[in-house]
Design an enzyme around this catalytic site. Structure first.
Site, PDB file in Angstrom:
ATOM      1  N   TYR A 112       3.243  17.431 -12.247  1.00  0.00           N
ATOM      2  CA  TYR A 112       2.432  18.584 -11.844  1.00  0.00           C
ATOM      3  C   TYR A 112       3.186  19.644 -11.067  1.00  0.00           C
ATOM      4  O   TYR A 112       2.612  20.626 -10.655  1.00  0.00           O
ATOM      5  CB  TYR A 112       1.234  18.122 -11.011  1.00  0.00           C
ATOM      6  CG  TYR A 112       1.600  17.186  -9.870  1.00  0.00           C
ATOM      7  CD1 TYR A 112       2.398  17.608  -8.816  1.00  0.00           C
ATOM      8  CD2 TYR A 112       1.160  15.867  -9.857  1.00  0.00           C
ATOM      9  CE1 TYR A 112       2.745  16.760  -7.784  1.00  0.00           C
ATOM     10  CE2 TYR A 112       1.494  15.005  -8.821  1.00  0.00           C
ATOM     11  CZ  TYR A 112       2.290  15.459  -7.781  1.00  0.00           C
ATOM     12  OH  TYR A 112       2.644  14.614  -6.768  1.00  0.00           O
ATOM     13  N   CYS A 130     -21.433 -17.234  23.989  1.00  0.00           N
ATOM     14  CA  CYS A 130     -20.590 -17.129  22.797  1.00  0.00           C
ATOM     15  C   CYS A 130     -21.251 -17.913  21.661  1.00  0.00           C
ATOM     16  O   CYS A 130     -21.600 -19.081  21.842  1.00  0.00           O
ATOM     17  CB  CYS A 130     -19.198 -17.693  23.086  1.00  0.00           C
ATOM     18  SG  CYS A 130     -18.216 -17.851  21.582  1.00  0.00           S
ATOM     19  N   CYS A 149     -12.363 -21.705  23.126  1.00  0.00           N
ATOM     20  CA  CYS A 149     -13.335 -21.346  22.089  1.00  0.00           C
ATOM     21  C   CYS A 149     -12.708 -21.563  20.702  1.00  0.00           C
ATOM     22  O   CYS A 149     -11.644 -21.024  20.393  1.00  0.00           O
ATOM     23  CB  CYS A 149     -13.740 -19.883  22.263  1.00  0.00           C
ATOM     24  SG  CYS A 149     -14.752 -19.253  20.947  1.00  0.00           S
TER      25      CYS A 149
END
Ligand code: IVH
Length: 682
Positions: A234, A416, A439
């Protein structure tokens, strides 16, 4: 190129036959790969090709444009750099039809003319910009765009793309012409490639653009050859020996010279007609075989282009109209609170699956509870979801008219959802965080992060496997990774002899790593890849960081206070230091190639003010921290003294303000190039 021993004298008829075969084969290649209209069967093509190859080998007569020269280059050690004779510019953007009108107004104002301007319009290809340099009609060099001034030499790879003419036939070949275009991968080919990679257990590409870029920047061109890339030409760079008056004339010449050009190009006069073509491209977009996110509008007349010139890095004679991002409408079935590696709790919406821009979307991040409140998002709501590029889908707005009254608020958790520990609100007040050190969700994600590609890069330790190893108690901390035995793995349902051995090998291999990677792997709060690299540049080795004083980190001027605090805290914790020592005793070997003796402080963004707006691949906070770590100032609102507005999706009013004040906007990827020092700082 002469690859084979040349015979004393080649009989004239053989020479002629070879020349004819090259011509014919190139013509058939063009019919097949550019026009998609073959005249002979594949078998016939292969027969002619083999015959040519035999003759070339026998007589040592190989023409530079011969199709046999597309493959067979030996693998390279690295990609060399090469300079563009004329810089490769980027494009300004227009995000609405009104902005296209403003562009047209600017053009006319600059040309001091009321006359309607002639434009060309074509799709914007989502690939990789490339420059193909032809000398006396022969392709001699192909460079990637790089930073616009210097690119990478990918000539041998480009030659494997069948639609690229090795030699300009059937047109007046000028002495010198640099042709620009986009290398891209079709959507179907991209999907097939990913399916194949997934089957083979290889990482998949995020989008066709990444797949094209990864394929063209290969060191081994035989891999590129297998990737079915395409090219759309192009633009023009340096040229000598031919003159074009306009973009249209140039495209016409490209067609005649057998270059592939964009699937649709129109030439029209006046901005109303331009907007009609934009609409047409947007309508046809779903039928295109390639991905496009907009249309490129160029002033057709080269004399006018010249008069308009360039501002900083973008021409005044062109702009890219961006289609509105992909959106879809669907329902939120559920919202869950998801716990991340550092304990941050993020609300995630589970959606009724919806197809958006060719991808099925069934989850979307809601970022945080402020966002939920601001947009008043509830479970059961009908929402507008948007997906732009590789960015995670997000909820744009709620369609409140669709509410039935049963929609439910989703409140932040007090405990949590995974481990039941207390939840705290972050200092900034936006994020909620689980304070439980053990956790499960955090621990598993820390292990996953440690093993991830940009970290220790342990192949085969993805989310699922980490979950399994964790649930069996084999890996409950990343230190345990190095204690894994093949026999332990063989007892698990997912592992057989080979897969178990592969994981053990991958773990062994990962033991040799760099300090930068290792620091990133540790998951120290606020230490991303870039901060880890900065630390590695400034600390000789791991021990050098033990018991580090904050003053020494803050001395590295790119480091912000938060990172400093977090790093100092980490390396003064006896438990952490013990973990690091254990890792070393398990055979970790950490080198530090990044260490800069007497390193001078680099503050490339010094004196620049950035404002960040919209949704970005990283949180705004992270982006701002990165800017500050480079010496820049991150401000909250746009003013005359703003150097750059970093534009995410859905930017809002800051964009308009920036436009009014003439403040330059850059995309997230442009910012990242500046960070990596690829872009020029201006
Ligand atoms: S013209 C000076 N035409 O878009 C203008 N660019 O955002 C040069 N692109 O770097 C570019 N399709 O990689 C032009 N039809 C098209 C295009 C196109 C894709 C890319 C190109 C360029 C980027 C600028």
């Amino acid at each position: 190129m002469l690859k084979y021993p040349r015979m004393e004298k080649i009989p004239a008829d053989i020479k002629h036959e070879i020349e004819q075969l090259v011509k014919d084969l190139n013509y058939h290649c063009y019919l097949y790969h550019v026009l998609d209209a073959p005249e002979i069967s594949d078998a016939e093509y292969d027969r002619l090709y083999r015959h040519l190859k035999e003759l070339e080998e026998k007589y040592g007569y190989v023409l530079p444009g011969s199709p046999t020269q597309r493959v067979g280059a030996p693998p390279l050690d690295k990609l060399e750099k090469g300079q563009h004779a004329e810089p490769m510019l980027s494009l300004d953007n227009a995000f609405s039809h009104d902005e296209v009108r403003e562009f047209d107004q600017r053009v006319k104002r600059f040309l001091k003319s009321d006359e309607e301007v002639e434009y060309t319009i074509e799709p914007k290809y989502d690939g990789l910009a490339m420059e193909l340099a032809y000398r006396n009609g022969v392709l001699y060099k192909a460079l990637t765009r790089g930073d616009g001034y210097v690119g990478e030499d990918v000539t041998v790879n480009i030659k494997t793309i069948k639609a690229v003419p090795l030699k300009i036939e059937d047109a007046d070949a000028p002495e010198e012409v640099d042709i620009r275009g986009e290398v891209y991968m079709d959507i179907r080919e991209f999907e097939a490639l990913n399916a194949e990679r997934e089957k083979a257990g290889k990482p998949v590409f995020a989008n066709p653009r990444n797949a094209a870029a990864g394929s063209i920047r290969q060191l081994d061109s035989s891999i590129t050859a297998k990737r079915k890339l395409h090219l759309a030409c192009y633009g023009i760079g340096a040229v000598r020996g031919i003159e074009f008056k306009s973009q249209w004339e140039f495209i016409t010449w490209l067609r005649k010279a057998r270059f592939p050009v964009p699937a649709l190009i129109k030439r029209v006069k006046g901005v109303d007609a331009v907007i009609d073509v934009i609409k047409e491209i947007e309508e046809k977009r779903k039928d295109f075989s390639f991905e496009t996110d907009g249309a490129v509008i160029k002033v057709n007349d080269f004399r006018l282009q010249k008069a308009l010139g360039i501002k900083t890095r973008e021409p005044r004679w062109a702009t890219a109209y961006k289609f509105p991002a992909h959106q879809g409408i669907t329902r939120i079935n559920e919202i869950i609170a998801s716990v991340g590696r550092t304990g941050t709790i993020t609300p995630v919406a589970f959606l009724e699956p919806v197809r958006i821009g060719g991808v099925t979307v069934s989850r979307s991040t809601l970022h945080n509870w402020d966002e939920i409140d601001r947009k008043d998002i509830r479970v059961g709501d009908t929402v507008v979801v948007e997906r732009a590029g590789d960015v995670i889908p997000h909820v744009v707005s709620v369609i409140k008219e669709k509410r039935a009254g049963k929609e439910k608020h989703f409140n932040p958790p007090v405990k949590c959802p995974v481990c039941g520990s207390a939840v705290e609100r972050d200092e900034g007040g936006v994020a909620y965080r689980c304070i439980g050190l053990n956790c499960t969700a955090q621990v598993q994600q820390r292990i996953g992060h440690y093993a991830s590609r940009a970290a220790m890069d342990i192949d085969g330790l993805g989310e699922k496997n980490v979950e399994l190893l964790y649930s069996k108690g084999l890996v409950t901390h990343f230190v345990d990774i190095y204690k894994l035995k093949k026999d332990d793995l063989l007892e698990l349902p997912r592992y057989a002899e080979k897969s178990a051995q592969n994981l053990i090998d991958a773990i062994e291999k990962s033991k040799h790593t760099t300090l930068a990677r290792f620091l990133y792997s540790l998951g120290i709060v606020h230490v991303g890849e870039y901060a880890a690299k900065l630390l590695a540049r400034n600390f000789r080795d791991l021990e050098d960081l033990y018991h580090v004083k904050p003053e020494r980190i803050i001395e590295i001027k790119q480091m912000g206070e938060k990172i400093t605090g977090s790093v100092a805290h980490f390396f003064n914790d006896p438990g952490n230091l013990q973990t690091l020592n254990t890792l070393k005793s398990l055979g970790l070997n950490i080198s530090n190639p990044d260490y800069e003796t007497g390193s001078s402080e680099k503050r490339p963004f010094e004196g620049m003010t950035f404002v960040v707006t919209g949704t970005l691949p990283k949180s705004r906070k992270e982006v701002e921290e990165l800017i500050e770590s480079m010496g820049g100032h991150a401000a909250g609102s746009v003013s005359k003294s703003t150097s750059f507005l970093v534009l995410g999706d859905d930017p809002g009013s800051k964009l308009q303000k920036a436009k009014d004040l003439g403040v330059k906007t850059i995309s997230y990827s442009e910012l990242m190039s500046m960070v990596k020092g690829e872009g020029r700082l201006f």
